[in-house]
Design an enzyme around this catalytic site. Sequence first.
Site, PDB file in Angstrom:
ATOM      1  N   ASP A  68       0.690  -1.198   0.054  1.00 46.73           N
ATOM      2  CA  ASP A  68       0.101   0.048   0.001  1.00 46.73           C
ATOM      3  C   ASP A  68       0.951   1.246   0.011  1.00 46.73           C
ATOM      4  O   ASP A  68       1.764   1.383   0.784  1.00 46.73           O
ATOM      5  CB  ASP A  68      -0.774   0.019   1.320  1.00 46.73           C
ATOM      6  CG  ASP A  68      -1.908   0.900   1.134  1.00 46.73           C
ATOM      7  OD1 ASP A  68      -2.528   1.145  -0.044  1.00 46.73           O
ATOM      8  OD2 ASP A  68      -2.455   1.474   2.312  1.00 46.73           O
ATOM      9  N   HIS A  69       0.481   2.136  -0.894  1.00 48.11           N
ATOM     10  CA  HIS A  69       1.141   3.587  -0.838  1.00 48.11           C
ATOM     11  C   HIS A  69       2.764   3.528  -0.819  1.00 48.11           C
ATOM     12  O   HIS A  69       3.144   4.458  -0.256  1.00 48.11           O
ATOM     13  CB  HIS A  69       0.813   4.287   0.308  1.00 48.11           C
ATOM     14  CG  HIS A  69      -0.598   4.750   0.332  1.00 48.11           C
ATOM     15  ND1 HIS A  69      -1.086   5.736  -0.483  1.00 48.11           N
ATOM     16  CD2 HIS A  69      -1.524   4.231   1.078  1.00 48.11           C
ATOM     17  CE1 HIS A  69      -2.556   6.036  -0.104  1.00 48.11           C
ATOM     18  NE2 HIS A  69      -2.622   5.086   0.716  1.00 48.11           N
ATOM     19  N   ASP A  83       2.021   5.078  -5.178  1.00 47.34           N
ATOM     20  CA  ASP A  83       1.310   6.457  -5.030  1.00 47.34           C
ATOM     21  C   ASP A  83       2.156   7.418  -5.185  1.00 47.34           C
ATOM     22  O   ASP A  83       3.025   8.158  -4.350  1.00 47.34           O
ATOM     23  CB  ASP A  83       0.677   6.542  -3.577  1.00 47.34           C
ATOM     24  CG  ASP A  83      -0.118   7.934  -3.397  1.00 47.34           C
ATOM     25  OD1 ASP A  83       0.070   8.659  -4.311  1.00 47.34           O
ATOM     26  OD2 ASP A  83      -0.085   8.095  -2.245  1.00 47.34           O
ATOM     27  N   GLU A 119      -2.921   5.949  -7.387  1.00 50.41           N
ATOM     28  CA  GLU A 119      -3.680   7.095  -7.128  1.00 50.41           C
ATOM     29  C   GLU A 119      -3.879   8.179  -7.907  1.00 50.41           C
ATOM     30  O   GLU A 119      -2.886   8.643  -8.364  1.00 50.41           O
ATOM     31  CB  GLU A 119      -3.294   7.551  -5.618  1.00 50.41           C
ATOM     32  CG  GLU A 119      -4.178   8.481  -4.944  1.00 50.41           C
ATOM     33  CD  GLU A 119      -3.637   8.680  -3.309  1.00 50.41           C
ATOM     34  OE1 GLU A 119      -3.725   7.384  -2.621  1.00 50.41           O
ATOM     35  OE2 GLU A 119      -3.443   9.766  -2.853  1.00 50.41           O
ATOM     36  N   HIS A 121      -7.803   9.765   4.960  1.00 52.48           N
ATOM     37  CA  HIS A 121      -7.185   8.654   5.927  1.00 52.48           C
ATOM     38  C   HIS A 121      -7.229   9.278   7.114  1.00 52.48           C
ATOM     39  O   HIS A 121      -7.047  10.274   7.758  1.00 52.48           O
ATOM     40  CB  HIS A 121      -5.409   8.776   5.458  1.00 52.48           C
ATOM     41  CG  HIS A 121      -5.360   8.075   4.069  1.00 52.48           C
ATOM     42  ND1 HIS A 121      -4.849   8.630   3.014  1.00 52.48           N
ATOM     43  CD2 HIS A 121      -5.530   6.728   3.585  1.00 52.48           C
ATOM     44  CE1 HIS A 121      -4.673   7.911   2.027  1.00 52.48           C
ATOM     45  NE2 HIS A 121      -5.249   6.560   2.308  1.00 52.48           N
ATOM     46  N   GLY A 164      -9.278   5.556   3.033  1.00 55.90           N
ATOM     47  CA  GLY A 164      -9.668   6.046   4.240  1.00 55.90           C
ATOM     48  C   GLY A 164     -11.067   5.296   4.842  1.00 55.90           C
ATOM     49  O   GLY A 164     -12.050   6.095   5.113  1.00 55.90           O
TER      50      GLY A 164
HETATM   51  P1  13P Z   1      -7.618   4.565   7.050  1.00 52.77           P
HETATM   52  O1  13P Z   1      -6.335   4.348   7.882  1.00 52.77           O
HETATM   53  O2  13P Z   1      -8.254   5.825   7.239  1.00 52.77           O
HETATM   54  O3  13P Z   1      -8.585   3.411   7.274  1.00 52.77           O
HETATM   55  O4  13P Z   1      -7.240   4.603   5.496  1.00 52.77           O
HETATM   56  C1  13P Z   1      -6.673   3.366   5.125  1.00 52.77           C
HETATM   57  C2  13P Z   1      -6.072   3.520   3.789  1.00 52.77           C
HETATM   58  O5  13P Z   1      -6.665   3.888   2.933  1.00 52.77           O
HETATM   59  C3  13P Z   1      -4.766   2.722   3.335  1.00 52.77           C
HETATM   60  O6  13P Z   1      -4.420   3.148   2.215  1.00 52.77           O
END
Ligand code: 13P
Length: 194
Positions: free
Chosen positions: A44-45, A66, A96, A141, A170
């Site tokens: 992720d990211h 991202d 993204e 997020h 998020g």
């Molecule tokens: P949250 O931590 O707000 O649930 O967001 C998670 C997210 O989007 C990770 O990419």
Amino acid sequence: EEEKAPVIVQILSSYISYLGLIIVPAAALAAIRESSVPIVLHLDHADRLEDVYRAIEYGFNSVMLDVSQLSIKRNIELTKKMVNKAHPLGINTEAELGHIYRAEGLNPNKAIKGMTDYRTAARFVEQTRVDCLAPAVGSAHGTYTYEPNINFSLIEEISEKTKVYLALHGGSGIPDKMIRKAVKAGISKINVGT
Ligand code: 13P
């Protein structure tokens, strides 16, 4: 496993910087092997292409780059590189587009800047061939201190124009009814981290 449902386990790139790229996927893959449900291991990211490449090497079968803070031209260029590396290996890709904020800093009375434009999203997907897009549609997020203001018609437009999987980032704290509405509008993956 209790739900007998497949799941996507996401590991945040910063987590990997902290614990190292050997331990994190090794531990996750060991747990996945023990599981009775199909599990995807997703990065992720990541904000550097080299981290995506290394994650692929270490066993992630889904990756996100991202670089949404860069220009769209550069985001397209780098995302294309990720896709070209990942697709021949059968690995899923996510990018993204737009600006997804931190929930803590958002003022609920102010319009959110940097939401994803659906025409740009269509061009982005066409040029990159990315599998999954994380658009900025009003979610944020972190911890919401107000009810999130999600633009469902924008999700519909982006879904219709891009025809790819859409990830709602998020996800923590979004009320269930909004999640269901987002799924109806075209969201395929809900990111829950906080
Ligand atoms: P949250 O931590 O707000 O649930 O967001 C998670 C997210 O989007 C990770 O990419």
